[in-house]
Design an enzyme around this catalytic site. Structure first.
Site, short mmCIF file in Angstrom:
data_model
loop_
_atom_site.label_atom_id
_atom_site.label_comp_id
_atom_site.label_asym_id
_atom_site.label_seq_id
_atom_site.Cartn_x
_atom_site.Cartn_y
_atom_site.Cartn_z
N ASP A 24 1.25 -1.16 -0.04
CA ASP A 24 0.26 0.12 0.32
C ASP A 24 0.73 1.04 0.12
OD1 ASP A 24 -1.91 -1.66 0.25
OD2 ASP A 24 -2.96 -1.49 2.06
N LYS A 129 -6.72 -5.06 -3.54
CA LYS A 129 -7.76 -5.25 -1.87
C LYS A 129 -8.72 -4.78 -1.11
CE LYS A 129 -3.77 -4.35 1.29
NZ LYS A 129 -4.55 -3.54 2.39
N CYS A 162 -2.46 -2.03 8.30
CA CYS A 162 -2.17 -2.82 7.23
C CYS A 162 -0.78 -3.88 6.61
CB CYS A 162 -2.73 -2.18 5.34
SG CYS A 162 -4.10 -2.20 5.11
C1 C5J Z 1 -3.12 0.92 5.47
C2 C5J Z 1 -4.89 1.78 6.10
N1 C5J Z 1 -2.37 0.98 4.30
N2 C5J Z 1 -4.20 3.10 7.80
N3 C5J Z 1 -4.79 1.09 6.25
O1 C5J Z 1 -2.33 0.89 6.35
O2 C5J Z 1 -5.74 2.13 6.67
#
Ligand code: C5J
Length: 232
Positions: A24, A129, A162
């Site tokens: 991400d 995802k 995540c």
């Molecule tokens: C991730 C989030 N990628 N913090 N998402 O950590 O909402």
């Protein structure tokens, strides 16, 4: 076999059966104007993870380590967005609303894509995802199994959301995961520290923790061709 100094103990891996999982690294989390900022966060601490993660990415490519990227986000019609996830955060704008980088956390929008410093190249799958975990409602597990992957080296954002969720999911599926502390980022220094502590506590309850320097040293000793790439 490569050996990396790590906590709670040395992480051994065969580069041929190991994947680098880049989680991400999207504009929506890393840059102002995205989902992370809409939740009230200062996004600047996440930028620190990009240079070391970029080095690790280049070295893994040079060493022939399989690289796979993930992006969190939803379909344009938001049909895969749980109402509770949309409602939470309670910012002025929430998932699906239009911000300076397009609709927040929606696939195909500018903010949803991965930042330039760690952008995927041909041959590196991108897994989209809908949740926090990289294995939930995705084909990540199938791809890793097809490639014969047994171990994961993990970079990404955010550490306690995540990255943590994905490492826990990986652990439950039988993968050994090594998280590189300077290649993962959180909006909150305390969460960063504690999230890393939790991974390696209790004898490595769901993984190992090291850092980019120690990982690169281990990779270079097993695959000397990775050395030049990491330096550049
Ligand atoms: C991730 C989030 N990628 N913090 N998402 O950590 O909402």
């Amino acid at each position: 076999m490569a050996r990396v100094e790590a906590e709670p103990y040395e992480f051994e891996f065969d580069p041929a059966t190991t994947a680098l999982l880049m989680i991400d690294f999207q504009r929506d989390f890393v840059y102002p104007g995205g989902f992370g900022e809409a939740l009230g966060n200062d996004t600047s601490p996440l930028l620190k993870a990009l240079p070391p993660a970029g080095k690790v990415l280049k070295a893994c490519r040079a060493a022939g380590v399989f690289v796979i990227h993930t992006r969190e986000g939803h379909r344009a019609d938001l049909s895969d967005l749980p109402p509770a996830k949309k409602a939470r955060g309670r910012g002025k704008i929430t998932i699906g609303d239009v911000g300076p980088m397009g609709r927040l956390l929606v696939r195909g929008e500018v903010g949803h894509d991965i930042v330039e410093e760690v952008y995927p190249i041909a041959g590196e799958p991108i897994v989209d995802k809908p949740g926090k975990g990289a294995f939930y409602a995705t084909d990540l597990d199938a791809i890793l199994k097809m490639k014969g992957i047994q171990k994961l080296v993990v970079c990404g954002v955010t550490t306690e959301v995540c990255v943590h969720t994905s490492v826990r999911e990986a652990n439950d599926r039988g993968y050994d995961a090594l998280v590189l502390s300077d290649c993962v980022g959180s909006y909150f220094p305390e969460f960063q520290r504690v999230a890393l502590e939790m991974i390696k506590a209790q004898g490595g309850i769901f993984g190992w923790v090291s850092d980019s320097e120690r990982f690169l040293a281990g990779l270079r000793s097993a695959v000397p061709s990775a050395a030049g790439a990491a330096a550049g």
